[in-house]
Motif scaffolding. Sequence first.
Motif, PDB file in Angstrom:
ATOM      1  N   ARG A 101      13.709 -19.363-108.748  1.00 48.68           N
ATOM      2  CA  ARG A 101      12.941 -18.670-107.717  1.00 48.68           C
ATOM      3  C   ARG A 101      11.522 -19.245-107.609  1.00 48.68           C
ATOM      4  O   ARG A 101      10.992 -19.414-106.518  1.00 48.68           O
ATOM      5  N   ALA A 102      10.927 -19.557-108.755  1.00 47.86           N
ATOM      6  CA  ALA A 102       9.541 -20.005-108.763  1.00 47.86           C
ATOM      7  C   ALA A 102       9.352 -21.244-107.884  1.00 47.86           C
ATOM      8  O   ALA A 102       8.372 -21.354-107.145  1.00 47.86           O
ATOM      9  N   ARG A 103      10.333 -22.138-107.932  1.00 45.63           N
ATOM     10  CA  ARG A 103      10.200 -23.373-107.180  1.00 45.63           C
ATOM     11  C   ARG A 103      10.200 -23.121-105.665  1.00 45.63           C
ATOM     12  O   ARG A 103       9.678 -23.903-104.885  1.00 45.63           O
ATOM     13  N   PHE A 104      10.832 -22.004-105.256  1.00 46.60           N
ATOM     14  CA  PHE A 104      10.973 -21.739-103.828  1.00 46.60           C
ATOM     15  C   PHE A 104      10.021 -20.640-103.338  1.00 46.60           C
ATOM     16  O   PHE A 104      10.075 -20.247-102.190  1.00 46.60           O
ATOM     17  N   GLU A 105       9.169 -20.151-104.265  1.00 48.45           N
ATOM     18  CA  GLU A 105       8.288 -19.042-103.927  1.00 48.45           C
ATOM     19  C   GLU A 105       7.433 -19.357-102.698  1.00 48.45           C
ATOM     20  O   GLU A 105       7.323 -18.555-101.770  1.00 48.45           O
ATOM     21  N   HIS A 106       6.869 -20.559-102.706  1.00 51.01           N
ATOM     22  CA  HIS A 106       5.993 -20.945-101.614  1.00 51.01           C
ATOM     23  C   HIS A 106       6.761 -20.978-100.296  1.00 51.01           C
ATOM     24  O   HIS A 106       6.318 -20.460 -99.274  1.00 51.01           O
ATOM     25  N   GLU A 107       7.953 -21.578-100.340  1.00 58.51           N
ATOM     26  CA  GLU A 107       8.796 -21.681 -99.155  1.00 58.51           C
ATOM     27  C   GLU A 107       9.176 -20.292 -98.633  1.00 58.51           C
ATOM     28  O   GLU A 107       9.206 -20.042 -97.432  1.00 58.51           O
ATOM     29  N   LEU A 108       9.439 -19.389 -99.582  1.00 56.77           N
ATOM     30  CA  LEU A 108       9.799 -18.013 -99.220  1.00 56.77           C
ATOM     31  C   LEU A 108       8.685 -17.359 -98.403  1.00 56.77           C
ATOM     32  O   LEU A 108       8.922 -16.797 -97.332  1.00 56.77           O
ATOM     33  N   ARG A 109       7.435 -17.474 -98.906  1.00 60.84           N
ATOM     34  CA  ARG A 109       6.284 -16.911 -98.188  1.00 60.84           C
ATOM     35  C   ARG A 109       6.173 -17.544 -96.805  1.00 60.84           C
ATOM     36  O   ARG A 109       5.927 -16.870 -95.812  1.00 60.84           O
ATOM     37  N   ARG A 110       6.337 -18.865 -96.776  1.00 64.87           N
ATOM     38  CA  ARG A 110       6.131 -19.593 -95.529  1.00 64.87           C
ATOM     39  C   ARG A 110       7.157 -19.140 -94.478  1.00 64.87           C
ATOM     40  O   ARG A 110       6.810 -18.886 -93.326  1.00 64.87           O
ATOM     41  N   LEU A 111       8.411 -19.010 -94.906  1.00 63.01           N
ATOM     42  CA  LEU A 111       9.460 -18.602 -93.968  1.00 63.01           C
ATOM     43  C   LEU A 111       9.220 -17.189 -93.446  1.00 63.01           C
ATOM     44  O   LEU A 111       9.357 -16.933 -92.246  1.00 63.01           O
ATOM     45  N   ILE A 112       8.852 -16.284 -94.353  1.00 60.52           N
ATOM     46  CA  ILE A 112       8.603 -14.904 -93.951  1.00 60.52           C
ATOM     47  C   ILE A 112       7.481 -14.858 -92.919  1.00 60.52           C
ATOM     48  O   ILE A 112       7.563 -14.168 -91.905  1.00 60.52           O
ATOM     49  N   ASP A 113       6.473 -15.653 -93.171  1.00 54.69           N
ATOM     50  CA  ASP A 113       5.351 -15.733 -92.251  1.00 54.69           C
ATOM     51  C   ASP A 113       5.804 -16.314 -90.916  1.00 54.69           C
ATOM     52  O   ASP A 113       5.496 -15.805 -89.843  1.00 54.69           O
ATOM     53  N   LEU A 114       6.565 -17.369 -90.995  1.00 57.68           N
ATOM     54  CA  LEU A 114       7.033 -18.107 -89.831  1.00 57.68           C
ATOM     55  C   LEU A 114       7.792 -17.221 -88.851  1.00 57.68           C
ATOM     56  O   LEU A 114       7.596 -17.281 -87.638  1.00 57.68           O
ATOM     57  N   VAL A 115       8.675 -16.375 -89.366  1.00 56.36           N
ATOM     58  CA  VAL A 115       9.504 -15.554 -88.473  1.00 56.36           C
ATOM     59  C   VAL A 115       8.832 -14.211 -88.179  1.00 56.36           C
ATOM     60  O   VAL A 115       9.450 -13.331 -87.582  1.00 56.36           O
ATOM     61  N   GLY A 116       7.577 -14.076 -88.607  1.00 56.50           N
ATOM     62  CA  GLY A 116       6.823 -12.879 -88.255  1.00 56.50           C
ATOM     63  C   GLY A 116       7.231 -11.641 -89.023  1.00 56.50           C
ATOM     64  O   GLY A 116       7.200 -10.540 -88.506  1.00 56.50           O
ATOM     65  N   LEU A 117       7.595 -11.815 -90.287  1.00 54.99           N
ATOM     66  CA  LEU A 117       7.984 -10.654 -91.092  1.00 54.99           C
ATOM     67  C   LEU A 117       6.946 -10.341 -92.158  1.00 54.99           C
ATOM     68  O   LEU A 117       7.192  -9.547 -93.063  1.00 54.99           O
ATOM     69  N   CYS A 155      16.068 -16.593 -92.390  1.00 53.61           N
ATOM     70  CA  CYS A 155      15.320 -17.069 -93.562  1.00 53.61           C
ATOM     71  C   CYS A 155      16.259 -17.337 -94.729  1.00 53.61           C
ATOM     72  O   CYS A 155      16.118 -18.324 -95.447  1.00 53.61           O
ATOM     73  N   ARG A 156      17.219 -16.427 -94.910  1.00 54.85           N
ATOM     74  CA  ARG A 156      18.168 -16.582 -96.012  1.00 54.85           C
ATOM     75  C   ARG A 156      18.980 -17.872 -95.859  1.00 54.85           C
ATOM     76  O   ARG A 156      19.325 -18.524 -96.836  1.00 54.85           O
ATOM     77  N   ALA A 157      19.269 -18.232 -94.593  1.00 52.66           N
ATOM     78  CA  ALA A 157      20.044 -19.449 -94.366  1.00 52.66           C
ATOM     79  C   ALA A 157      19.211 -20.698 -94.610  1.00 52.66           C
ATOM     80  O   ALA A 157      19.749 -21.768 -94.864  1.00 52.66           O
ATOM     81  N   LEU A 158      17.872 -20.539 -94.542  1.00 57.90           N
ATOM     82  CA  LEU A 158      16.998 -21.711 -94.630  1.00 57.90           C
ATOM     83  C   LEU A 158      16.371 -21.913 -96.002  1.00 57.90           C
ATOM     84  O   LEU A 158      15.912 -23.011 -96.318  1.00 57.90           O
ATOM     85  N   ILE A 159      16.338 -20.868 -96.821  1.00 56.59           N
ATOM     86  CA  ILE A 159      15.486 -20.865 -98.007  1.00 56.59           C
ATOM     87  C   ILE A 159      15.800 -22.003 -98.980  1.00 56.59           C
ATOM     88  O   ILE A 159      14.900 -22.568 -99.598  1.00 56.59           O
ATOM     89  N   HIS A 160      17.071 -22.375 -99.102  1.00 54.01           N
ATOM     90  CA  HIS A 160      17.407 -23.432-100.065  1.00 54.01           C
ATOM     91  C   HIS A 160      17.353 -24.817 -99.429  1.00 54.01           C
ATOM     92  O   HIS A 160      17.855 -25.788 -99.992  1.00 54.01           O
ATOM     93  N   ASP A 161      16.748 -24.885 -98.236  1.00 58.98           N
ATOM     94  CA  ASP A 161      16.522 -26.144 -97.552  1.00 58.98           C
ATOM     95  C   ASP A 161      17.793 -26.977 -97.397  1.00 58.98           C
ATOM     96  O   ASP A 161      17.848 -28.140 -97.806  1.00 58.98           O
ATOM     97  N   PRO A 162      18.829 -26.411 -96.754  1.00 57.35           N
ATOM     98  CA  PRO A 162      20.089 -27.141 -96.605  1.00 57.35           C
ATOM     99  C   PRO A 162      19.946 -28.232 -95.550  1.00 57.35           C
ATOM    100  O   PRO A 162      19.140 -28.086 -94.622  1.00 57.35           O
ATOM    101  N   SER A 163      20.713 -29.291 -95.688  1.00 61.59           N
ATOM    102  CA  SER A 163      20.597 -30.352 -94.688  1.00 61.59           C
ATOM    103  C   SER A 163      21.469 -30.045 -93.472  1.00 61.59           C
ATOM    104  O   SER A 163      21.285 -30.613 -92.414  1.00 61.59           O
TER     105      SER A 163
END
Lengths: 255, 253
Positions: B107-123, B145-153
């Motif tokens: 989780r720690a590695r994706f914490e930043h991405e998590l914040r960014r996505l939540i912000d991005l979609v206005g949540l 966000c859930r579909a994007l969080i693990h940065d799938p290609s």
Amino acid sequence: MKTMVYPLITFVLFVVGWYAVSILFEVPPYLLPRPEAVAERIYQDFAFLCHHALVTTYESLGGFFLSIVLGIPLALLITSSSILEKAIMPWLVLSQTFPKVALAPLIIVWFGLGMGPKIVITFLVAFFPVVISSIVGLRSMEREMVELAASMRATRLQVFWKFRLPLALPSIFSGIKVSVAFSIVGAVIAEWVGASEGLGYLLLSANANLDTTLLFSVLAFLTVIGVVLYYAIEYLEALLIPWHATIRLKETTSL
Amino acid sequence: MSVDSVIELSGVTQRYGDLVALQGLDLQVNAGEFISIVGSSGCGKSTLLRLIAGLMPLSEGELRVNDKPVEGPGEDVGIAFQTSALLPWRNVEQNIALQLEIRKLPRARFEHELRRLIDLVGLKGFENHKPYELSGGMQQRVALCRALIHDPSLLLMDEPFGALDAMTREQLNLELQRIWMETGKTVVLITHSITEAVFLADRVVVLTARPGQIAEVVDVPVSRPRRFSGLSAPAFQQACDRVRSLMNAPGLD
Ligand SMILES: Nc1ncnc2c1ncn2[C@@H]1O[C@H](COP(=O)(O)OP(=O)(O)OP(=O)(O)O)[C@@H](O)[C@H]1O
Ligand SMILES: [Mg+2]
């Protein structure tokens, strides 16, 4: 506390109705004792009634816990394997159409008059709702949820702990609530078949002596036990699954 | 077959019992491409997405993702379903992080991405809200966000913006375009909106009504980044008209 007001009003109306009936129709006390006579009887014989109530509560809880301890794992087994389901389900359903109460005398013959056989009878009565509602709950995971789990490559254990079991809890609890009510019925029936103590036994002996005041006192005790157990389960439910819709509904309507 | 094609369908046919949902689909999706799929309700769009996601076995034909026959859900895929499919006991943050938990990603590695996505979609500000405290559109954004969080290609989306108002929808379309341009993901988007399909896609796949067959693949030769104010441009209009006429064509609907 506000939520207590309405049930209390209902209770007062009930007692008033009781008075009205006994006065208006001049019902003799040996058929319908006045509320204050029952209250006085409960007060006088409180320790005596409590002793019998404890016995019945013990039997109810015993059968109830047995239902949960055996019922939920059985539901897990049935939902985890279609072969087991085919082998067990028809018999389970059949066992329900069979009047389990009719087994009570046999169980007393086999196991005697002690506490154990009464718990077994209670269990037989209370068992089914737990199994069926657990099965329904464990099957309630919708297609997209299943696919979501699959798309994340969830293992079987992850699917169970993170999706299937929590999703099943509301249904399991509704079965448990039915079961706890059934378990009191089961205990009373078990005592009717053969007992020397307990509220069911008291009911029979009060009946034989035309002691309606005692009969009403016992009914009052049975009601209290039922209500306390039911709300204990509701409390546990609210603690464990606060997100569940029916509970949420209640919160918003009581505002 | 080109080396960088991510998804390859040849003769893909899918049946549910006697019902033929998809018939003889041939399609190649290149790496980094944005594909929209349109078609009338019940024509097999979700079925196609499920097949690509490896969520059910193929009845007939060949389907390869990343040059391997699809045998199950892939490592590097994110899916947003037609319903948001959120877990009611988890809040927004926990629902998004479910993807990480299940895949055993730290989780720690994706914490930043998590914040960014939540912000991005206005949540932002709703991190601790449970799904029942959110509107339908907000729930769909959580699912995105859930579909994007693990940065799938490879990102597969089944009408992810169906329950949104026009404004939010356009905003998220722009965000999706941005994410896609920044990350070079391959995206397959199912939608009912012809405008949305054309606005976002490099190519729009138009399916016929049951059994779903490819009526035509419509190119959208418009440069990026695209803007909604530019939708009146001739290239957009032509593509929209073409898709619309294909969907209205007699015998196809
Ligand atoms: N699990 C299933 N079992 C049987 N038939 C199914 C199943 N899933 C879908 N179908 C059928 O397959 C056809 C295509 O369904 P699908 O869900 O792929 O359509 P769709 O294009 O996504 O529709 P919509 O736009 O309404 O979501 C439909 O006729 C549907 O009835
Ligand atoms: Mg669909």
